[in-house]
Design a protein around this motif. Structure first.
Motif, PDB file in Angstrom:
ATOM      1  N   UNK A   7     112.837  17.505  91.304  1.00 33.00           N
ATOM      2  CA  UNK A   7     113.898  18.370  91.810  1.00 33.00           C
ATOM      3  C   UNK A   7     113.267  19.137  92.952  1.00 33.00           C
ATOM      4  N   UNK A   8     113.726  18.893  94.158  1.00 31.34           N
ATOM      5  CA  UNK A   8     113.083  19.475  95.333  1.00 31.34           C
ATOM      6  C   UNK A   8     113.889  20.649  95.859  1.00 31.34           C
ATOM      7  N   UNK A   9     113.180  21.754  96.052  1.00 34.93           N
ATOM      8  CA  UNK A   9     113.764  22.917  96.717  1.00 34.93           C
ATOM      9  C   UNK A   9     113.215  22.939  98.134  1.00 34.93           C
ATOM     10  N   UNK A  10     114.098  22.797  99.096  1.00 33.08           N
ATOM     11  CA  UNK A  10     113.746  22.890 100.509  1.00 33.08           C
ATOM     12  C   UNK A  10     114.040  24.319 100.953  1.00 33.08           C
ATOM     13  N   UNK A  11     113.006  25.048 101.330  1.00 31.39           N
ATOM     14  CA  UNK A  11     113.180  26.419 101.813  1.00 31.39           C
ATOM     15  C   UNK A  11     113.046  26.351 103.326  1.00 31.39           C
ATOM     16  N   UNK A  12     114.201  26.372 103.996  1.00 25.74           N
ATOM     17  CA  UNK A  12     114.263  26.068 105.433  1.00 25.74           C
ATOM     18  C   UNK A  12     115.483  26.752 106.037  1.00 25.74           C
ATOM     19  N   UNK A  13     115.295  27.474 107.137  1.00 23.78           N
ATOM     20  CA  UNK A  13     116.403  28.180 107.772  1.00 23.78           C
ATOM     21  C   UNK A  13     117.073  27.392 108.886  1.00 23.78           C
ATOM     22  N   UNK A  14     116.474  26.330 109.352  1.00 22.63           N
ATOM     23  CA  UNK A  14     117.005  25.561 110.478  1.00 22.63           C
ATOM     24  C   UNK A  14     117.913  24.442 109.966  1.00 22.63           C
ATOM     25  N   UNK A  15     119.197  24.526 110.310  1.00 27.54           N
ATOM     26  CA  UNK A  15     120.174  23.538 109.830  1.00 27.54           C
ATOM     27  C   UNK A  15     119.846  22.126 110.293  1.00 27.54           C
ATOM     28  N   UNK A  16     119.289  21.984 111.490  1.00 23.12           N
ATOM     29  CA  UNK A  16     118.931  20.652 111.992  1.00 23.12           C
ATOM     30  C   UNK A  16     117.809  20.058 111.150  1.00 23.12           C
ATOM     31  N   UNK A  17     116.828  20.866 110.783  1.00 22.50           N
ATOM     32  CA  UNK A  17     115.737  20.373 109.946  1.00 22.50           C
ATOM     33  C   UNK A  17     116.230  20.019 108.545  1.00 22.50           C
ATOM     34  N   UNK A  18     117.155  20.807 108.004  1.00 22.39           N
ATOM     35  CA  UNK A  18     117.753  20.478 106.704  1.00 22.39           C
ATOM     36  C   UNK A  18     118.472  19.133 106.800  1.00 22.39           C
ATOM     37  N   UNK A  19     119.254  18.962 107.855  1.00 24.11           N
ATOM     38  CA  UNK A  19     119.955  17.706 108.071  1.00 24.11           C
ATOM     39  C   UNK A  19     118.974  16.539 108.201  1.00 24.11           C
ATOM     40  N   UNK A  20     117.866  16.742 108.902  1.00 26.31           N
ATOM     41  CA  UNK A  20     116.871  15.681 109.076  1.00 26.31           C
ATOM     42  C   UNK A  20     116.225  15.288 107.758  1.00 26.31           C
ATOM     43  N   UNK A  22     117.624  15.549 104.753  1.00 25.46           N
ATOM     44  CA  UNK A  22     118.662  14.813 104.005  1.00 25.46           C
ATOM     45  C   UNK A  22     118.830  13.401 104.564  1.00 25.46           C
ATOM     46  N   UNK A  23     118.847  13.301 105.884  1.00 29.25           N
ATOM     47  CA  UNK A  23     119.003  11.996 106.531  1.00 29.25           C
ATOM     48  C   UNK A  23     117.812  11.079 106.238  1.00 29.25           C
ATOM     49  N   UNK A  24     116.611  11.648 106.275  1.00 27.02           N
ATOM     50  CA  UNK A  24     115.408  10.857 105.992  1.00 27.02           C
ATOM     51  C   UNK A  24     115.412  10.380 104.542  1.00 27.02           C
ATOM     52  N   UNK A  25     115.871  11.222 103.619  1.00 29.89           N
ATOM     53  CA  UNK A  25     115.967  10.818 102.221  1.00 29.89           C
ATOM     54  C   UNK A  25     116.945   9.649 102.084  1.00 29.89           C
ATOM     55  N   UNK A  26     118.126   9.783 102.695  1.00 34.11           N
ATOM     56  CA  UNK A  26     119.126   8.696 102.612  1.00 34.11           C
ATOM     57  C   UNK A  26     118.584   7.407 103.223  1.00 34.11           C
ATOM     58  N   UNK A  27     117.975   7.531 104.385  1.00 32.89           N
ATOM     59  CA  UNK A  27     117.469   6.358 105.105  1.00 32.89           C
ATOM     60  C   UNK A  27     116.431   5.600 104.282  1.00 32.89           C
TER      61      UNK A  27
END
Length: 142
Positions: A7-20, A22-27
């Protein structure tokens, strides 16, 4: 253990990095649950199970942590995490743009499991997530 078992907690304030992330996980077909906190204070609240938490399970957790955030930065978060007897052994991997030696040394003083620089290009970022998944496949968490 694969990254999918965590269970991963991503502590990140940049929405683009959060999106990246998530996208990398899906890819890369990494299906692990990903929880997001916008800063260290939100991250601690989620880990401690405050009433406003997002339902982060209490076991098999790992944190991906940015350092440069508002309200409570990554180093302050690490200090609070390591002082909490219920959270002190939670594995943390720093995922940041900071290549400063002072940040790297400060993070390792709080026993981070790794310090990864965020790649600029998405393909490199996705490769970084695969490397992280491969690393955690070799590790065991309680």
């Amino acid at each position: 253990m694969a990254l999918q078992d965590l269970n991963i907690l991503l502590v990140e304030d940049d929405d683009v990095d959060v999106m990246n992330v998530k996208r990398a996980f899906r890819r890369n077909n990494i299906s692990t649950p990903l929880y997001v906190a916008k800063n260290g204070l939100e991250g601690l609240a989620m880990l401690r199970g405050d009433p406003n938490d997002e339902g982060l399970p209490r076991d098999r957790r790992m944190i991906l942590l940015d350092l440069n955030m508002p309200r409570m930065n990554g180093i302050e978060f690490l200090e609070a995490l390591r002082q909490d007897p219920h959270l002190s052994t939670t594995p943390v991997v720093v995922l940041t743009t900071s290549n400063a030696d002072r940040d790297r040394l400060a993070a390792y003083r709080y026993n981070v499991a790794g310090y990864i620089l965020k790649p600029v290009q998405f393909a490199s970022f996705a490769d970084t997530m695969v490397a992280l998944s491969n690393y955690w496949t070799l590790c065991e968490l309680p």
